[in-house]
Design a protein around this motif. Structure first.
Motif, PDB file in Angstrom:
ATOM      1  N   ARG A 169       0.841  -1.205   0.000  1.00 22.17           N
ATOM      2  CA  ARG A 169       0.000   0.000   0.000  1.00 22.17           C
ATOM      3  C   ARG A 169       0.879   1.259   0.000  1.00 22.17           C
ATOM      4  O   ARG A 169       0.573   2.245  -0.666  1.00 22.17           O
ATOM      5  CB  ARG A 169      -0.966  -0.020   1.190  1.00 22.17           C
ATOM      6  CG  ARG A 169      -2.096  -1.037   1.005  1.00 22.17           C
ATOM      7  CD  ARG A 169      -3.189  -0.890   2.052  1.00 22.17           C
ATOM      8  NE  ARG A 169      -2.810  -1.441   3.330  1.00 22.17           N
ATOM      9  CZ  ARG A 169      -2.966  -2.723   3.701  1.00 22.17           C
ATOM     10  NH1 ARG A 169      -3.532  -3.592   2.859  1.00 22.17           N
ATOM     11  NH2 ARG A 169      -2.593  -3.142   4.878  1.00 22.17           N
ATOM     12  N   ALA A 172       2.196   1.780  -3.466  1.00 21.99           N
ATOM     13  CA  ALA A 172       1.142   2.353  -4.329  1.00 21.99           C
ATOM     14  C   ALA A 172       0.996   3.851  -4.082  1.00 21.99           C
ATOM     15  O   ALA A 172       0.756   4.628  -5.020  1.00 21.99           O
ATOM     16  CB  ALA A 172      -0.186   1.628  -4.091  1.00 21.99           C
ATOM     17  N   ARG A 173       1.154   4.255  -2.819  1.00 16.01           N
ATOM     18  CA  ARG A 173       1.065   5.705  -2.522  1.00 16.01           C
ATOM     19  C   ARG A 173       2.271   6.456  -3.103  1.00 16.01           C
ATOM     20  O   ARG A 173       2.159   7.593  -3.531  1.00 16.01           O
ATOM     21  CB  ARG A 173       0.996   5.938  -1.002  1.00 16.01           C
ATOM     22  CG  ARG A 173      -0.354   5.594  -0.376  1.00 16.01           C
ATOM     23  CD  ARG A 173      -0.441   6.098   1.067  1.00 16.01           C
ATOM     24  NE  ARG A 173       0.386   5.338   1.981  1.00 16.01           N
ATOM     25  CZ  ARG A 173       0.011   4.237   2.643  1.00 16.01           C
ATOM     26  NH1 ARG A 173      -1.214   3.758   2.471  1.00 16.01           N
ATOM     27  NH2 ARG A 173       0.832   3.605   3.458  1.00 16.01           N
ATOM     28  N   TYR A 175       4.095   5.675  -5.810  1.00 18.17           N
ATOM     29  CA  TYR A 175       4.191   5.682  -7.283  1.00 18.17           C
ATOM     30  C   TYR A 175       2.794   5.594  -7.899  1.00 18.17           C
ATOM     31  O   TYR A 175       2.461   4.619  -8.577  1.00 18.17           O
ATOM     32  CB  TYR A 175       5.053   4.506  -7.765  1.00 18.17           C
ATOM     33  CG  TYR A 175       6.414   4.423  -7.119  1.00 18.17           C
ATOM     34  CD1 TYR A 175       7.440   5.291  -7.495  1.00 18.17           C
ATOM     35  CD2 TYR A 175       6.691   3.473  -6.131  1.00 18.17           C
ATOM     36  CE1 TYR A 175       8.685   5.226  -6.899  1.00 18.17           C
ATOM     37  CE2 TYR A 175       7.947   3.390  -5.533  1.00 18.17           C
ATOM     38  CZ  TYR A 175       8.931   4.276  -5.924  1.00 18.17           C
ATOM     39  OH  TYR A 175      10.166   4.201  -5.340  1.00 18.17           O
ATOM     40  N   PRO A 176       1.947   6.610  -7.658  1.00 18.22           N
ATOM     41  CA  PRO A 176       0.541   6.493  -8.076  1.00 18.22           C
ATOM     42  C   PRO A 176       0.347   6.437  -9.590  1.00 18.22           C
ATOM     43  O   PRO A 176      -0.654   5.892 -10.058  1.00 18.22           O
ATOM     44  CB  PRO A 176      -0.111   7.762  -7.488  1.00 18.22           C
ATOM     45  CG  PRO A 176       1.013   8.720  -7.276  1.00 18.22           C
ATOM     46  CD  PRO A 176       2.225   7.898  -6.985  1.00 18.22           C
ATOM     47  N   ASP A 177       1.278   6.977 -10.370  1.00 25.08           N
ATOM     48  CA  ASP A 177       1.099   6.942 -11.825  1.00 25.08           C
ATOM     49  C   ASP A 177       1.333   5.538 -12.386  1.00 25.08           C
ATOM     50  O   ASP A 177       0.718   5.139 -13.370  1.00 25.08           O
ATOM     51  CB  ASP A 177       2.075   7.908 -12.511  1.00 25.08           C
ATOM     52  CG  ASP A 177       1.735   9.359 -12.178  1.00 25.08           C
ATOM     53  OD1 ASP A 177       0.599   9.599 -11.735  1.00 25.08           O
ATOM     54  OD2 ASP A 177       2.619  10.220 -12.340  1.00 25.08           O
ATOM     55  N   HIS A 180      -1.127   0.375  -9.521  1.00 25.48           N
ATOM     56  CA  HIS A 180      -2.569   0.346  -9.298  1.00 25.48           C
ATOM     57  C   HIS A 180      -2.921  -0.818  -8.377  1.00 25.48           C
ATOM     58  O   HIS A 180      -2.502  -1.951  -8.623  1.00 25.48           O
ATOM     59  CB  HIS A 180      -3.311   0.161 -10.626  1.00 25.48           C
ATOM     60  CG  HIS A 180      -3.076   1.283 -11.585  1.00 25.48           C
ATOM     61  ND1 HIS A 180      -4.054   2.186 -11.935  1.00 25.48           N
ATOM     62  CD2 HIS A 180      -1.956   1.668 -12.256  1.00 25.48           C
ATOM     63  CE1 HIS A 180      -3.560   3.075 -12.771  1.00 25.48           C
ATOM     64  NE2 HIS A 180      -2.281   2.785 -12.984  1.00 25.48           N
TER      65      HIS A 180
END
Ligand code: T5A
Length: 203
Positions: A169, A172-173, A175-177, A180
């Motif tokens: 999690r 994911a925060r 490297y949001p681009d 997913h």
């Protein structure tokens, strides 16, 4: 034209191998040339490293991190980078983010530190899109039940997997681009439909 690189990630037993196969097949059905690789492994050296890293009785966290990084460097050099240059799509069952979540977060080595030891071996061959199959670790244990052998890391139990899930999690925060989170709940087909939607929407 360079190929497209997609990696699948998640805790042990989240369904990555199954979904990587289904994704590779679906992309072939759309006319793409696709190779499907797994980590650790995918080269003779990488398979030897897999036996060592998953079969050893114990090892230090940094030894573990460097072994995964070494197997990854060989896979990039021999398989992934040449495929991308040739325009082939690459579907990877685990890649760098496994090291960030397991060694960087769960083992406490630091996500930035583990990214740094992998950087030279990966070079420019980073995934265009990463899908993390999100599932409570307890549900993943149920899916793996009855499969027999358990490797060293799986054998460390649910507390480690909970830390890994939190690590993913965090990745994911960060490297949001690229990254997913996709729910891994439901049937194989339910999850595959979500993976395809993430691929279509995320590239
Ligand atoms: N590791 C790896 C690190 O610590 N750092 C690193 O850098 C790297 C690269 C690798 C281990 O090494 C660690 C992580 C791991 O602990 P592995 O065997 O490659 O070991 O990885 P696992 O995740 O443990 O592989 P598994 O095969 O156990 O899990 P998968 O691939 O996530 O799941 P899959 O597809 O095999 O499915 C597991 C079971 O669930 C069923 C499948 O049929 C299968 O029986 N299943 C479902 N059942 C119901 N509904 C669904 N939707 C289902 N999807 C799958």
């Amino acid at each position: 034209m360079t190929g497209t690189f997609i990696s699948l990630e998640g805790v042990d037993g989240s369904g990555k191998s199954t979904q990587a196969s289904m994704l590779a097949e679906a992309l072939r059905g759309r006319g793409h040339e696709v190779i499907h690789v797994r980590e650790p492994g995918g080269t003779p050296l990488g398979e030897d490293v897999r036996d060592i890293v998953l079969g050893a009785d114990a090892m230090s966290p940094w030894a573990e991190a460097f072994l995964f990084a070494a197997a990854r460097a060989q896979l990039v050099a021999d398989v992934i980078a040449p495929a991308l240059v040739a325009g082939t799509w690459v579907v990877a069952d685990r890649f760098l983010d496994s090291s960030l979540a397991y060694q960087g977060a769960a083992r406490g080595l630091g996500i930035a530190e583990v990214a740094s030891i992998n950087a030279h071996g990966i070079g420019g061959s980073m995934p265009d899109l990463t899908i993390i199959l999100d599932i409570p670790p307890g549900a993943a244990v149920d899916r793996r039940a009855g499969r027999g052998s358990v490797d060293r890391i799986e054998g460390e139990g649910e507390a480690l997997q909970e830390s890994v899930a939190e690590g993913y999690r965090e990745v994911a925060r960060m490297y949001p681009d690229r990254v997913h989170l996709v729910s891994a709940a439901g049937t194989l087909e339910d999850v595959h439909a979500r993976v395809m939607a993430a691929v279509v929407g995320g590239l």
